[in-house]
Design an enzyme around this catalytic site. Sequence first.
Site, PDB file in Angstrom:
ATOM      1  CD  GLU A 104       0.738   2.698   0.441  1.00 31.02           C
ATOM      2  OE1 GLU A 104       0.030   1.701   0.237  1.00 31.02           O
ATOM      3  OE2 GLU A 104       0.901   3.201   1.557  1.00 31.02           O
ATOM      4  CG  ASP A 156      -2.728   4.344   5.942  1.00 32.28           C
ATOM      5  OD1 ASP A 156      -3.860   3.986   5.596  1.00 32.28           O
ATOM      6  OD2 ASP A 156      -1.711   3.637   5.806  1.00 32.28           O
ATOM      7  CD  GLU A 167      -2.628  -1.166   7.767  1.00 28.87           C
ATOM      8  OE1 GLU A 167      -3.620  -0.938   7.040  1.00 28.87           O
ATOM      9  OE2 GLU A 167      -1.470  -0.874   7.431  1.00 28.87           O
TER      10      GLU A 167
HETATM   11  C1  GCV Z   1      -3.758  -1.831   0.260  1.00 36.41           C
HETATM   12  C2  GCV Z   1      -1.925   1.369   3.983  1.00 36.41           C
HETATM   13  C3  GCV Z   1      -1.782  -0.108   4.187  1.00 36.41           C
HETATM   14  C4  GCV Z   1      -1.600  -0.836   2.865  1.00 36.41           C
HETATM   15  C5  GCV Z   1      -2.756  -0.459   1.943  1.00 36.41           C
HETATM   16  C6  GCV Z   1      -2.783   1.048   1.774  1.00 36.41           C
HETATM   17  C7  GCV Z   1      -3.946   1.509   0.912  1.00 36.41           C
HETATM   18  O1  GCV Z   1      -0.720   1.921   3.556  1.00 36.41           O
HETATM   19  O2  GCV Z   1      -0.714  -0.369   5.047  1.00 36.41           O
HETATM   20  O3  GCV Z   1      -1.569  -2.214   3.117  1.00 36.41           O
HETATM   21  O4  GCV Z   1      -2.642  -1.096   0.699  1.00 36.41           O
HETATM   22  O5  GCV Z   1      -2.915   1.646   3.040  1.00 36.41           O
HETATM   23  O6  GCV Z   1      -4.931   1.924   1.491  1.00 36.41           O
HETATM   24  O7  GCV Z   1      -3.849   1.458  -0.294  1.00 36.41           O
END
Ligand code: GCV
Length: 690
Positions: free
Chosen positions: A290, A364, A392
């Site tokens: 990411e 995720d 989340e």
């Molecule tokens: C910290 C998901 C979440 C992100 C998070 C990522 C990760 O994509 O939406 O906010 O980033 O996981 O675990 O690195």
Amino acid sequence: MRQGRHRRGITGWAVRFCAAVLPLLLLLLGPVARASDGYSLWLGEPAPTPAANRIEAPAGSSSPTIALAMAELRRSLPRVPMPVRLVLADDPALGDEGFGLRIARSGKGQTLLITARRDIGLLYGAFALVRHVRTGGDPGELALTSRPAVPLRMLNHWDNIDGFVERGYAGRSLWDWWTLPDFVDPRYADYARANASVGINAVVLNNVNASAESLTAPYIAKTAALADVFRPYGIRVFLSARLSAPQELGGLPTADPRNPSVAAWWREKADEIYRSIPDFGGFLVKANSEGQPGPRDYGASHADGANMLAAALARHGGTVIWRAFVYADTDPTDRAKQAYAEFQPLDGRFADNVIVQVKNGPIDFQPREPAHPLFGAMPATRLAAEFQITKEYLGFATHLAYLGPLFAETLAAPTGHRPGQTVASTLSAIAGVANIGRDRDWTGSVFNQANWYVFARLAWDPSLAPEAVAREWIVQTFGAEPAVLAAVTPMMMQSREAVVDYTGPLGLAHLFATGHHYGPGPWVDDLARPEWNPVYYHRAGPSGIGFDRTATGSNAIAQYAPAIAARLARPETTPPELLLWFHHLPWDFPMPGGGTLWHELVRRYDRGVATVHAMRRRWASVRGRIDEPRWHKTDSFLAIQAREAAWWRDASLAYWMSLNHLPLPPGSAAPAHDLEWYRQQRFPHAPGNP
Ligand code: GCV
């Protein structure tokens, strides 16, 4: 006959009267339970007058940890009919952190002994004794030893240094970086005490989407101040490290881990940190994921990156925790396969002080995922399981979702690689993404405290039953009233499955609205990368729904051990809960219960909504038995949850029906709005979204 009818009539009247008037009466008479703002967590409010137990310390001890154990027993242990003695004893069966609780009998009477090899074991033993007595255990019957199944039990805070918490729903970060190190908020010690009470022994203070600034001298000093507070509680601090720090802070032209100047920079940085924090735990790294920098930027492998950092930490006893959460749009086949494809071939190539941290499932932190195929598939590598305690994808702070069943489901999942091997048995560490912030109740709702609690209890002992943990949490949090236990236990135990049902039943996943992940967005199909779009995951169309991960599709099932893969290859032998995760099926696929897939899907959406209504009724039944502030906040949150469960169900069904053009089964209500209405909902201020 007449008499019977008459009696039933009176009983019915009495029940109606009680239901209507009793809560009011209880309110007028004043709440039965003492008002609580939730700050004291499961540890309970301090008693007005502490029980006068006799507590004896080990002779000649000056350990601050033992002082904490003594203080905890004085403050929290209800009256017990015998002296309590803390004993340091070199019993190898107890390991480094374990403890024993038992009764010693002598001519002078009985003594309750807490034994451990190290002072931290005595602190854990003290908390366990308090828990035992507060949950109704008989101190006279004690004979147990306990040691953690997993050596490293950590919380990962996704806290930025400006106070924002990524995916945080409990206010700003607990760490006030601005006033540290001069002002050390007493709350830091309360946080450490809560963690120690359930055996957490490591915390990563900053977000995995890390800022290099966390590694500068001022921030090292701030981190050191927190480490000083946490140390007596047996908690080591870690920092998330940004791999490009040698460029950003050191002015080097590269961050290639194979470059000697880069390795030297990290060595010096590690030395600098250890000068201030001699027991610093090490680094957590999110690399090439990411948008984060990493070794792949230079054609180097994850093992190259991890081992370079590991070398810098090794002489200080530090550990590198390297995340396996990677995916890229360069592999169009299936995001669920990418971590395995990238990491499994590296098995055996990581240094001894590297732990590869794997999310519980292959995508995720969805409300339900199968266990990640990497567990058991890297026997020559130390692995950690990473769970998300913060919700989340499970309704933020407002939805009640007790995550014990989710955590336990993964931990108990067989890997199929060795007889009897479960995910839990492959682990060197367990990490939970914290749900903690500066809200007075720490986690945004009282029931979210249970998720912090159960995460830690299962990290210590993955064989614990989530229901037993829920019960011990309820008693410590709300008291031991049978009516409360009877109402709240099923609420908690049904809650996670309810969220699965109303957001993504039968193995559907990643149907969330973009960015903030608040609410439904199964129709989203216009984001830049294919695997960011919900349509990529559900693959629904006029003829069917689900992601074919068998040999005719992405063949992700081949990443599992053969026995497991064979079961997942056919819909008939795939658990219904994961059906559409692994299979694309026609809407009229016949389900085991007799109905079609479409009918079963609708039934589950309806069940999810109905369960939330049942949770609300149960909660209403304990009004007056739980203090008003916590009762009222939970009641309001359950109202939000009921509204949003219906929203999820209606929006999802409206969308599926726009594809399959099927009618709803008889008795199932039509969505409240048309699909366009759901598509138009916008939430620019939803919390936790970076
Ligand atoms: C910290 C998901 C979440 C992100 C998070 C990522 C990760 O994509 O939406 O906010 O980033 O996981 O675990 O690195």
